[in-house]
Design a protein around this motif. Structure first.
Motif, short mmCIF file in Angstrom:
data_model
loop_
_atom_site.label_atom_id
_atom_site.label_comp_id
_atom_site.label_asym_id
_atom_site.label_seq_id
_atom_site.Cartn_x
_atom_site.Cartn_y
_atom_site.Cartn_z
N PRO A 1 36.22 41.91 30.11
CA PRO A 1 37.22 41.00 30.04
C PRO A 1 36.74 39.69 30.61
N GLU A 2 37.34 38.37 30.23
CA GLU A 2 36.96 37.24 30.95
C GLU A 2 38.02 37.56 32.08
N THR A 3 37.50 36.86 33.39
CA THR A 3 38.29 37.19 34.63
C THR A 3 39.44 36.22 34.61
N SER A 4 40.69 36.88 35.13
CA SER A 4 42.13 36.21 34.96
C SER A 4 41.95 35.33 36.45
N PRO A 5 42.73 34.22 36.48
CA PRO A 5 43.00 33.47 37.94
C PRO A 5 43.58 34.35 38.93
N ALA A 6 44.42 35.31 38.26
CA ALA A 6 45.13 36.12 39.62
C ALA A 6 43.86 36.94 40.17
N THR A 7 43.04 37.65 39.20
CA THR A 7 41.93 38.41 39.98
C THR A 7 40.96 37.42 40.91
N MET A 8 40.75 36.28 40.47
CA MET A 8 40.14 35.49 41.40
C MET A 8 40.57 35.02 42.72
N ALA A 9 42.01 34.97 42.67
CA ALA A 9 42.89 34.96 43.85
C ALA A 9 42.85 36.13 44.78
N ARG A 10 42.92 37.36 44.09
CA ARG A 10 42.94 38.49 44.95
C ARG A 10 41.36 38.81 45.52
N VAL A 11 40.26 38.54 44.76
CA VAL A 11 39.07 38.56 45.25
C VAL A 11 38.63 37.78 46.40
N GLN A 12 39.17 36.64 46.42
CA GLN A 12 39.17 35.65 47.38
C GLN A 12 40.07 36.03 48.61
N ALA A 13 41.02 36.60 48.36
CA ALA A 13 41.87 37.08 49.42
C ALA A 13 41.25 38.30 50.21
N THR A 14 40.68 39.19 49.45
CA THR A 14 40.33 40.26 49.86
C THR A 14 38.98 40.31 50.68
N LEU A 15 38.11 39.43 50.26
CA LEU A 15 36.80 38.85 51.06
C LEU A 15 37.30 38.29 52.33
N HIS A 16 38.11 37.54 52.24
CA HIS A 16 38.46 36.88 53.32
C HIS A 16 39.30 37.89 54.50
N ALA A 17 40.09 38.92 54.09
CA ALA A 17 40.70 39.98 54.91
C ALA A 17 39.57 40.82 55.32
N HIS A 18 38.45 40.96 54.78
CA HIS A 18 37.42 41.78 55.39
C HIS A 18 36.48 41.14 55.92
N GLY A 19 36.95 39.70 56.29
CA GLY A 19 35.98 39.01 57.43
C GLY A 19 34.88 38.13 57.00
#
Lengths: 252, 517
Positions: free
Chosen positions: A224-242
């Protein structure tokens, strides 16, 4: 200087060029002249420039002088040039010839020089390239080796080694992660990705990009094409992991 | 128009569900003005007006106020106003209050002021000791006030060329509020302004599609201080005019029609047909200027003149042209400007010729007795003629090729030219690319640059902005901004939202007596 091409013929310095773009906002900071080179050593199902993977009659051998002639009238509008592909570093001699010529040209010397690469170049190659470029943007497609093989057809040990080497050489401009739902956005993969980035340098810019079907071959279309919600989650997750500098596209 | 038609137009206006009460009153005034006879024209000029060869942009048949008026606000703030019973302001709140009052006494063709002043220059002297939080709060209220009480996107504020706290704060606030009013121009000078101010401006452009950026050193050279002591302002849609003055009128020649009427080769067009048509343009300009100055007597009375906020000697008239792309295509066998070096060369030759004729044609009551050449950016009802000297909309090459194609004649349009450069939405994540393109464009002689970043909620129609959501709402309900109605019409006529580059014609037209359906 001479160099050999994929057809084995030795010619004056030049590059097998698929196309050039005088106005690009997506290949590094500022407005950039982008050169797309023909040919790649990976075969990713998600490639959005699949026509550049093999050889193509649409591509053309262009001399360094010819490329400089195209570049000069544009120079006042540009921050720099970026060479991408395909895989730019497969044409290492031509790349070095181009960058050396740009830096030696009074009208072009202000341009910053970036390479957009899959990171498969060997260390000796990076050592040759480092003195004539400002940085490389490396696509680290996955940290899990099996996932990387699934996407690209090969393992990622060379890629990860290139990232570490470029960081040591102060030539690591950014990492690029294509977010594919169910493949590169899993909690384990994101944790591993962040772990790798922070082990190199937590402040390395990581640009996350949404998977799109545009330009992709049939074998990639069932993802599937990536949803805006997924992009936001990935950004937040990478941030949370430092990971300190995660760059996501503006959503409108 | 006969009485029955007037009554019908008036009735349709007063019963409209899409107009505010004030908009109804404005239209009724126009209907009233339309009952007066047009200033006397020759049969040929009258015919040119009827056939659209020459057009006054529906300014009205009896000009009673200048089209664009740029008061010298700096002078007003320094001396106070006896007429308005206001002392010269001493602090920031007083200064904003003073301007807020004065704006409501500044006429123009739209009935709203088209020029709000160089607001950073005007307000910076009052901000010593005002901390950033208070400055932000105060200027935010001011910006909201402008949008809510001057609801017309032709209302235009200027900033620069010097970097300042107020300038940067207003750019930031404009980005935060994303209002259509005020329209905004940054005067940028690579020597004076610094890269920081340009960076702040392109950050705004990537978010809200404004400001428009003016090549300050280039334009300043066209408004030398000995003739124009208060400099210049950019008002309405790309109209560059003297501060403390303005433009009596703007009349335009449709070059698409002009070239289509020509029989013969290019040289004959430039030597005979074109000069004849420009003479008709000059005749209409002259008739309108004479009426405004000599019969309506606008400059004979009023506090703006009495208190020195405007000086009749600093008024000009604007000789507009549009349809360069079509004229070139007609004269050169379908060649397209921006894609064919021969077409670009002819466009430049055509504009050179027009500029020479305009510079050689006396117009009464104008500074230097001349009109100023303007690339007119179109109105909502235009079909079949590209705005100004632009490349055909939707047919533009990449930004750099676009700049190189149009830059050679920018120097000739002293009162403004309106090329719009559509750019990819990815500019939102790389705004400094717009600064790179701006620097390059100005180095190559571009007079002014406007980007249209695809995907913004604020859509640039020509020079002015509308919000997409307002346009949708205007189809069923009343909206605050008069200009939104024009934007809706432009979008309908030009499929503005469907195009990759959403750049169409609809300049500062008043809303003629034809009621929008």
């Amino acid at each position: 200087m001479s160099t050999s091409t994929s057809d084995g013929v030795t010619r004056a310095a030049g590059l097998e060029v698929a196309s050039t773009v005088p106005v690009s906002f997506v290949d590094g900071p500022g407005n950039r002249f982008t050169v797309f080179l023909q040919g790649c050593n990976l075969d990713c199902f998600n490639c959005h420039n699949a026509a550049l993977i093999g050889t193509s009659r649409a591509a053309a051998w262009r001399s360094i002088d010819d490329l400089l002639d195209e570049l000069r009238p544009l120079a006042g509008f540009l921050r720099g040039i970026t060479v991408t592909g395909g895989e730019a570093t497969l044409q290492l001699d031509g790349l070095i010839a181009l960058f050396t010529a740009v830096r030696a040209d009074a009208d072009l010397a202000h341009l910053t020089i970036l390479v957009d690469s899959n990171g498969t170049l060997d260390p000796a190659g990076w050592h040759r390239l480092a003195p004539v470029m400002d940085g490389a943007m490396i696509d680290v497609k996955a940290i899990d080796d099996a996932t990387h093989r699934r996407i690209t057809g090969s393992g990622n040990a060379d890629v990860l080694a290139s990232v570490r080497l470029l960081h040591e050489l102060d030539r690591l401009a950014e990492l690029r992660l294509l977010v594919i739902e169910g493949l590169t956005d899993t909690p384990a993969e994101l944790a591993a990705y962040a772990g790798f980035v922070t082990s190199v340098d937590a402040s390395t810019p990581v640009r996350i990009m949404a998977y799109r079907h545009h330009g992709v071959r049939a074998k990639g279309l069932h993802w599937p094409e990536t949803s805006p919600a997924t992009m936001a989650r990935v950004q937040a997750t990478l941030h949370a992991h430092g990971v300190r500098d995660v760059r996501a596209p503006t959503q409108r | 128009m006969d009485l029955a038609a007037l009554r019908e137009a008036a009735h349709e206006t007063v019963t409209s569900s899409q107009l505010t009460t004030r908009q109804v009153q404005q239209r009724l005034a126009q209907i009233g003005e339309s009952t007066l006879p047009y200033p006397k024209l020759s049969a040929d000029a009258d015919d040119a007006m009827r056939t659209g060869l020459v057009s006054d942009l529906r300014e009205g048949s009896a000009p009673y106020r200048p089209r664009y008026l740029l008061p010298d606000y700096a002078r007003a703030l320094a001396q106070g106003s006896a007429f308005l019973e206001l002392d010269a302001p001493k602090d920031l709140d007083d200064a904003i209050s003073f301007l807020s009052i004065l704006y409501h006494h500044v006429p123009s063709i739209t009935t709203y002021p088209v020029y709000l002043g160089d607001l950073d220059v005007l307000l910076e002297p009052f901000v010593d000791g005002v901390d950033d939080d208070r400055l932000h709060a105060t200027l935010t209220r001011f910006w909201r006030y402008l949008d809510r009480t001057l609801p017309d996107a032709f209302t235009h504020a200027n900033l620069g060329p010097h970097d300042s706290r107020v300038g940067r704060m207003l750019l930031r606030i404009d980005r935060e509020l994303a209002q259509v009013v005020p329209n905004l121009t940054l005067k940028w000078d690579p020597q004076l302004s610094g890269d920081g101010l340009l960076d702040e401006a392109v950050r705004s452009i990537a978010a809200v599609n404004k400001p428009h950026i003016a090549n300050d050193p280039m334009i300043r050279a066209d408004f030398p201080p000995e003739r124009f002591p208060a400099g210049y302002g950019v008002v309405s849609c790309y109209n560059t005019l003297p501060v403390g003055g303005g433009s009596h009128t703007l009349v335009r020649l449709n070059l698409a029609i002009s070239a289509a009427r020509h029989v013969g080769d290019v040289d004959a067009y430039l030597d005979t047909t074109l000069p004849d048509h420009l003479a008709l343009l000059a005749e209409v300009i002259t008739a309108r200027v004479r009426f405004l100055v000599e019969e309506a007597g606008f400059y004979d009375h009023g506090f703006l003149v009495d208190e020195g906020l405007i000086d009749p000697a600093r008024f000009t008239a604007m000789a507009g042209i549009f349809g360069v792309a079509e004229a070139v295509s007609v004269l050169l066998d379908g060649a397209r400007t921006g894609h064919d070096a021969g077409a670009d060369a002819l466009a430049h030759r055509l504009v050179e010729r027009i500029a020479a004729i305009v510079a050689d044609t006396p117009i009464p009551h104008c500074a230097g007795e001349r009109a100023m050449l303007h690339a007119q950016s179109g109105i909502s009802e235009d079909v079949g003629a590209t705005a100004g000297a632009r490349l055909t909309v939707g047919d533009e090459p990449d930004t750099i090729s676009h700049v190189l194609a149009v830059a050679p004649h920018h120097r000739l349009f002293a009162s403004g030219i309106s090329d719009i450069f559509p750019v990819e939405p990815t500019a939102a994540d790389n705004h400094t690319a717009l600064a790179d393109l701006t620097r390059g464009a100005f180095d190559h002689g571009l007079r002014e640059i406007t980007f249209d970043v695809d995907g913004c909620e604020l859509v640039r129609i020509t020079g002015y902005m509308v919000r997409r959501s307002d346009v949708e709402r205007s189809r069923t309900a009343e909206v605050r901004h008069t200009s939104t109605l024009l934007g809706a019409e432009a979008m309908d006529n030009h499929q503005v939202l469907e195009r990759a580059s959403r750049v169409v014609s609809a300049e500062s037209t008043p809303f003629g007596v034809t009621v929008r359906r």
